[in-house]
Design a protein around this motif. Structure first.
Motif, PDB file in Angstrom:
ATOM      1  N   ASN A  29       0.843  -1.193   0.000  1.00  0.00           N
ATOM      2  CA  ASN A  29       0.000   0.000   0.000  1.00  0.00           C
ATOM      3  C   ASN A  29       0.880   1.247   0.000  1.00  0.00           C
ATOM      4  OD1 ASN A  29      -1.734   2.111   0.606  1.00  0.00           O
ATOM      5  ND2 ASN A  29      -3.053   0.806   1.838  1.00  0.00           N
ATOM      6  N   VAL A  31       0.295   4.323   0.545  1.00  0.00           N
ATOM      7  CA  VAL A  31       0.112   5.265   1.660  1.00  0.00           C
ATOM      8  C   VAL A  31       0.952   4.828   2.854  1.00  0.00           C
ATOM      9  CG1 VAL A  31      -1.562   6.283   3.222  1.00  0.00           C
ATOM     10  CG2 VAL A  31      -2.184   5.870   0.866  1.00  0.00           C
ATOM     11  N   HIS A  32       0.999   3.514   3.103  1.00  0.00           N
ATOM     12  CA  HIS A  32       1.852   3.007   4.180  1.00  0.00           C
ATOM     13  C   HIS A  32       3.312   3.321   3.877  1.00  0.00           C
ATOM     14  CE1 HIS A  32      -1.439  -0.180   5.202  1.00  0.00           C
ATOM     15  NE2 HIS A  32      -1.791   1.062   5.493  1.00  0.00           N
ATOM     16  N   ALA A  34       4.424   5.868   2.234  1.00  0.00           N
ATOM     17  CA  ALA A  34       4.641   7.302   2.485  1.00  0.00           C
ATOM     18  C   ALA A  34       4.790   7.568   3.983  1.00  0.00           C
ATOM     19  CB  ALA A  34       3.479   8.112   1.916  1.00  0.00           C
ATOM     20  N   LEU A  35       3.953   6.912   4.803  1.00  0.00           N
ATOM     21  CA  LEU A  35       4.043   7.119   6.251  1.00  0.00           C
ATOM     22  C   LEU A  35       5.367   6.587   6.795  1.00  0.00           C
ATOM     23  CD1 LEU A  35       0.407   6.245   7.326  1.00  0.00           C
ATOM     24  CD2 LEU A  35       1.451   8.497   7.168  1.00  0.00           C
ATOM     25  N   ALA A  73       2.369  12.456   0.689  1.00  0.00           N
ATOM     26  CA  ALA A  73       1.070  11.882   1.044  1.00  0.00           C
ATOM     27  C   ALA A  73      -0.043  12.522   0.218  1.00  0.00           C
ATOM     28  CB  ALA A  73       0.812  12.066   2.535  1.00  0.00           C
ATOM     29  N   VAL A  76      -0.012  11.229  -3.270  1.00  0.00           N
ATOM     30  CA  VAL A  76      -0.603   9.898  -3.343  1.00  0.00           C
ATOM     31  C   VAL A  76      -2.121   9.990  -3.277  1.00  0.00           C
ATOM     32  CG1 VAL A  76      -0.848   7.745  -2.086  1.00  0.00           C
ATOM     33  CG2 VAL A  76       1.401   8.723  -2.415  1.00  0.00           C
ATOM     34  N   MET A  77      -2.626  10.834  -2.353  1.00  0.00           N
ATOM     35  CA  MET A  77      -4.068  10.936  -2.152  1.00  0.00           C
ATOM     36  C   MET A  77      -4.770  11.538  -3.362  1.00  0.00           C
ATOM     37  SD  MET A  77      -4.757   9.857   0.877  1.00  0.00           S
ATOM     38  CE  MET A  77      -4.526   9.944   2.630  1.00  0.00           C
ATOM     39  N   MET A  84      -6.228   0.245  -3.629  1.00  0.00           N
ATOM     40  CA  MET A  84      -5.134   0.847  -2.860  1.00  0.00           C
ATOM     41  C   MET A  84      -4.216  -0.215  -2.274  1.00  0.00           C
ATOM     42  SD  MET A  84      -4.744   3.971  -2.734  1.00  0.00           S
ATOM     43  CE  MET A  84      -3.512   5.030  -2.029  1.00  0.00           C
ATOM     44  N   SER A  87      -1.164  -0.754  -4.634  1.00  0.00           N
ATOM     45  CA  SER A  87      -0.775   0.453  -5.352  1.00  0.00           C
ATOM     46  C   SER A  87       0.736   0.601  -5.455  1.00  0.00           C
ATOM     47  CB  SER A  87      -1.374   1.673  -4.654  1.00  0.00           C
ATOM     48  OG  SER A  87      -1.139   1.588  -3.272  1.00  0.00           O
TER      49      SER A  87
ATOM     50  N   TRP B  59     -10.263   4.766   0.607  1.00  0.00           N
ATOM     51  CA  TRP B  59      -9.272   5.485  -0.185  1.00  0.00           C
ATOM     52  C   TRP B  59      -9.974   6.271  -1.288  1.00  0.00           C
ATOM     53  CZ3 TRP B  59      -5.135   5.217   2.521  1.00  0.00           C
ATOM     54  CH2 TRP B  59      -4.871   4.066   3.270  1.00  0.00           C
TER      55      TRP B  59
END
Lengths: 169, 124
Positions: A29, A31-32, A34-35, A73, A76-77, A84, A87, B59
């Motif tokens: 993922n 988003v993970h 990016a975090l 982030a 990505v969003m 997702m 991704s 999402w």
């Protein structure tokens, strides 16, 4: 006693940096990823603190962990993906990627191993602390300091033009 | 030096341990509730959000208007980084540093004024 605390802190921070950096690449993922990239930046800031470079640590936390991570982030969003959970897949150029990464690692390892680091036993000078940086910026390098303001303004104008489109003159 | 960062170290440790404790307590409660109540059904596996039923995917795509805010934020974040050493040594460096910082801020205010004029801060 003091030495041991530094060594332990270094290994904890190094572990945080390494494992979160691996996570950035491996996790599916994005988003993970990016975090975890933000966590990597925070860990590097911790290592700067251990090196007595407080100001650099503050810059690292504010600009990298704060602004850059948020920008990534957001990026990505803003993009829409069907799923997702997948991704951040491994793409087909994994072999090329491995060769490039191995080459980079080899070069860096070679550079580090062939450099003799003088063991400075003196305490770090004022230069790298906040006070030293302030003196250098506001007394010796004023022109570059003001140029930085100009550069930031230009960057903002450029960002606005890219985002909103240039007006016809 | 070490004592200065003790607080941050404790903060980091609590920040790492606390979520694990909360997850552990949650898992424990789940075990206990399974032993006593045999309530099953689709509602049990729903995401809880203030009692409102959740709709759609987590999402979602955000509006692109946010990105411009993020960019302007980055610029002023970097500006804050330059303010920081000045604020620390304000007493020592005195008036010349104040004037230099005033020029610095003025240049950035021009950029801010431009952003305002171009409508970058307006919501569409």
């Amino acid at each position: 006693m003091n030495e041991t605390v530094y060594v332990i802190a270094f290994y904890i921070l190094a572990a945080i940096v390494l494992f979160s950096a691996i996570g950035v690449v491996v996790l599916k993922n994005i988003v993970h990823s990016a975090l975890l990239l933000a966590l990597t930046f925070v860990g590097v800031a911790g290592i700067y603190v251990l090196l007595n470079a407080d100001y650099l640590a503050a810059v690292q936390v504010m600009v990298y962990a704060g602004a850059i991570a948020i920008l990534i982030a957001f990026g990505v969003m803003l993009t829409r993906r069907p799923n997702m959970k997948e991704s951040n897949p491994f793409n087909s150029s994994a072999v090329v990627g491995f060769v490039v990464a191995a080459g980079l690692f080899g070069t860096m390892a070679w550079a580090i191993l062939t450099t003799t680091f003088p063991l400075g036993l003196t305490a770090p000078t004022d230069e790298i602390s906040v006070r030293g940086v302030a003196k250098l910026l506001l007394e010796d390098y004023t022109v570059s300091f003001e140029a930085a303001a100009l550069l930031l303004t230009v960057a903002m104008a450029g960002a606005i033009i890219i985002a909103k489109g240039a007006k016809k003159a | 030096m070490l004592k200065d960062y003790l607080g941050i170290g404790i903060f980091l440790a609590v920040g790492l341990v606390m979520p694990l404790i909360i997850l552990a307590v949650s898992a424990l409660l789940q075990k206990i509730s399974i032993r006593y109540a045999k309530t099953e059904g689709p509602a049990k596996y729903e995401t809880y959000e203030c009692g409102i039923e959740t709709k759609g995917d987590t999402w979602v795509q955000f509006k692109t208007s946010y990105f411009l805010y993020a960019l302007v934020f980055v610029v002023f974040d970097v500006e804050a980084i330059f303010l920081f050493p000045w604020a620390v040594t304000f007493q020592e460096l005195g008036t010349p540093a104040f004037i230099k910082m005033f020029i610095f801020i003025t240049i950035l205010v021009v950029g801010f004024w431009h952003a305002w004029k171009e409508g970058a801060l307006e919501w569409k």
